[in-house]
Design a protein around this motif. Structure first.
Motif, PDB file in Angstrom:
ATOM      1  N   CYS A  77       0.843  -1.184   0.000  1.00  0.00           N
ATOM      2  CA  CYS A  77       0.000   0.000   0.000  1.00  0.00           C
ATOM      3  C   CYS A  77       0.885   1.242   0.000  1.00  0.00           C
ATOM      4  O   CYS A  77       1.963   1.252   0.599  1.00  0.00           O
ATOM      5  N   LYS A  78       0.415   2.260  -0.727  1.00  0.00           N
ATOM      6  CA  LYS A  78       1.156   3.508  -0.810  1.00  0.00           C
ATOM      7  C   LYS A  78       0.217   4.601  -1.284  1.00  0.00           C
ATOM      8  O   LYS A  78      -0.823   4.311  -1.884  1.00  0.00           O
ATOM      9  N   PRO A  79       0.578   5.854  -1.043  1.00  0.00           N
ATOM     10  CA  PRO A  79      -0.273   6.944  -1.526  1.00  0.00           C
ATOM     11  C   PRO A  79      -0.292   6.970  -3.053  1.00  0.00           C
ATOM     12  O   PRO A  79       0.717   6.668  -3.697  1.00  0.00           O
ATOM     13  N   ALA A  80      -1.423   7.302  -3.618  1.00  0.00           N
ATOM     14  CA  ALA A  80      -1.521   7.458  -5.066  1.00  0.00           C
ATOM     15  C   ALA A  80      -0.658   8.644  -5.486  1.00  0.00           C
ATOM     16  O   ALA A  80      -0.419   9.565  -4.705  1.00  0.00           O
ATOM     17  N   ASP A  81      -0.180   8.612  -6.732  1.00  0.00           N
ATOM     18  CA  ASP A  81       0.655   9.707  -7.231  1.00  0.00           C
ATOM     19  C   ASP A  81      -0.112  11.026  -7.303  1.00  0.00           C
ATOM     20  O   ASP A  81       0.440  12.086  -7.081  1.00  0.00           O
ATOM     21  N   SER A  82      -1.396  10.956  -7.623  1.00  0.00           N
ATOM     22  CA  SER A  82      -2.224  12.155  -7.710  1.00  0.00           C
ATOM     23  C   SER A  82      -3.270  12.101  -6.604  1.00  0.00           C
ATOM     24  O   SER A  82      -3.994  11.121  -6.480  1.00  0.00           O
ATOM     25  N   ASP A  83      -3.335  13.135  -5.793  1.00  0.00           N
ATOM     26  CA  ASP A  83      -4.279  13.201  -4.669  1.00  0.00           C
ATOM     27  C   ASP A  83      -4.054  12.094  -3.645  1.00  0.00           C
ATOM     28  O   ASP A  83      -4.994  11.619  -3.013  1.00  0.00           O
ATOM     29  N   GLY A  84      -2.817  11.677  -3.480  1.00  0.00           N
ATOM     30  CA  GLY A  84      -2.491  10.625  -2.518  1.00  0.00           C
ATOM     31  C   GLY A  84      -2.512  11.117  -1.081  1.00  0.00           C
ATOM     32  O   GLY A  84      -2.339  12.305  -0.807  1.00  0.00           O
ATOM     33  N   MET A  85      -2.741  10.192  -0.182  1.00  0.00           N
ATOM     34  CA  MET A  85      -2.732  10.504   1.247  1.00  0.00           C
ATOM     35  C   MET A  85      -1.319  10.913   1.681  1.00  0.00           C
ATOM     36  O   MET A  85      -0.343  10.379   1.168  1.00  0.00           O
ATOM     37  N   GLU A  86      -1.250  11.809   2.618  1.00  0.00           N
ATOM     38  CA  GLU A  86       0.037  12.168   3.200  1.00  0.00           C
ATOM     39  C   GLU A  86       0.539  10.977   4.017  1.00  0.00           C
ATOM     40  O   GLU A  86      -0.250  10.250   4.625  1.00  0.00           O
ATOM     41  N   THR A  87       1.834  10.793   4.048  1.00  0.00           N
ATOM     42  CA  THR A  87       2.420   9.665   4.769  1.00  0.00           C
ATOM     43  C   THR A  87       1.961   9.637   6.219  1.00  0.00           C
ATOM     44  O   THR A  87       1.660   8.577   6.759  1.00  0.00           O
ATOM     45  N   ARG A  88       1.852  10.781   6.848  1.00  0.00           N
ATOM     46  CA  ARG A  88       1.489  10.830   8.276  1.00  0.00           C
ATOM     47  C   ARG A  88       0.069  10.344   8.559  1.00  0.00           C
ATOM     48  O   ARG A  88      -0.251   9.996   9.683  1.00  0.00           O
ATOM     49  N   VAL A  89      -0.801  10.300   7.541  1.00  0.00           N
ATOM     50  CA  VAL A  89      -2.165   9.836   7.775  1.00  0.00           C
ATOM     51  C   VAL A  89      -2.441   8.472   7.149  1.00  0.00           C
ATOM     52  O   VAL A  89      -3.571   7.998   7.155  1.00  0.00           O
ATOM     53  N   LEU A  90      -1.395   7.838   6.624  1.00  0.00           N
ATOM     54  CA  LEU A  90      -1.566   6.488   6.084  1.00  0.00           C
ATOM     55  C   LEU A  90      -1.934   5.519   7.194  1.00  0.00           C
ATOM     56  O   LEU A  90      -1.520   5.703   8.355  1.00  0.00           O
ATOM     57  N   PRO A  91      -2.663   4.463   6.871  1.00  0.00           N
ATOM     58  CA  PRO A  91      -2.890   3.417   7.865  1.00  0.00           C
ATOM     59  C   PRO A  91      -1.539   2.901   8.371  1.00  0.00           C
ATOM     60  O   PRO A  91      -0.567   2.837   7.601  1.00  0.00           O
ATOM     61  N   PRO A  92      -1.437   2.540   9.644  1.00  0.00           N
ATOM     62  CA  PRO A  92      -0.143   2.116  10.208  1.00  0.00           C
ATOM     63  C   PRO A  92       0.554   1.014   9.411  1.00  0.00           C
ATOM     64  O   PRO A  92       1.755   1.043   9.258  1.00  0.00           O
ATOM     65  N   SER A  93      -0.192   0.065   8.876  1.00  0.00           N
ATOM     66  CA  SER A  93       0.452  -1.028   8.142  1.00  0.00           C
ATOM     67  C   SER A  93       1.051  -0.556   6.818  1.00  0.00           C
ATOM     68  O   SER A  93       1.844  -1.275   6.218  1.00  0.00           O
ATOM     69  N   CYS A  94       0.738   0.640   6.374  1.00  0.00           N
ATOM     70  CA  CYS A  94       1.291   1.174   5.130  1.00  0.00           C
ATOM     71  C   CYS A  94       2.522   2.048   5.361  1.00  0.00           C
ATOM     72  O   CYS A  94       3.141   2.481   4.408  1.00  0.00           O
ATOM     73  N   ARG A  95       2.858   2.308   6.578  1.00  0.00           N
ATOM     74  CA  ARG A  95       3.963   3.227   6.876  1.00  0.00           C
ATOM     75  C   ARG A  95       5.308   2.542   6.946  1.00  0.00           C
ATOM     76  O   ARG A  95       6.284   3.159   7.314  1.00  0.00           O
ATOM     77  N   ILE A  96       5.388   1.277   6.610  1.00  0.00           N
ATOM     78  CA  ILE A  96       6.672   0.566   6.712  1.00  0.00           C
ATOM     79  C   ILE A  96       7.491   0.735   5.460  1.00  0.00           C
ATOM     80  O   ILE A  96       7.033   1.154   4.445  1.00  0.00           O
TER      81      ILE A  96
END
Length: 96
Positions: A77-96
């Motif tokens: 999981c990762k933020p989309a290139d356009s209108d993607g979520m900021e890293t700080r608000v990603l679900p915890p399992s996506c922050r690795i």
């Protein structure tokens, strides 16, 4: 999406090929605005647009990107290139 891949030996190009309803039909759910199968960054990517009013994640997108190795499917999981979520608000399992 995974079932479609295993059945057809290729990633679905859209919601219909994946056996899903249209992208805009997911607005009935509490936190999801849209769910769409897209081909960027790779075919079979699930793009989720969140519905979280009054938060930095409102109407932001997250990609669930598939890859295969030895017949297994792995999802990143990762933020989309356009209108993607900021890293700080990603679900915890996506922050690795």
């Amino acid at each position: 999406v995974s079932e479609s891949f295993y059945s057809n030996s290729r990633w679905p190009a859209d919601n219909f090929q994946a056996g899903l309803t249209g992208a805009d039909t997911y607005d009935v759910y509490e936190w999801v605005k849209r769910l769409e199968i897209v081909s960027v960054p790779t075919s079979g990517t699930i793009e989720v647009t969140f519905k979280l009013p009054n938060t930095p994640a409102h109407l932001k997108k997250l990609w669930l990107v598939p890859s295969t190795a030895s017949g297994e499917i792995f999802w990143t999981c990762k933020p989309a290139d356009s209108d993607g979520m900021e890293t700080r608000v990603l679900p915890p399992s996506c922050r690795i």
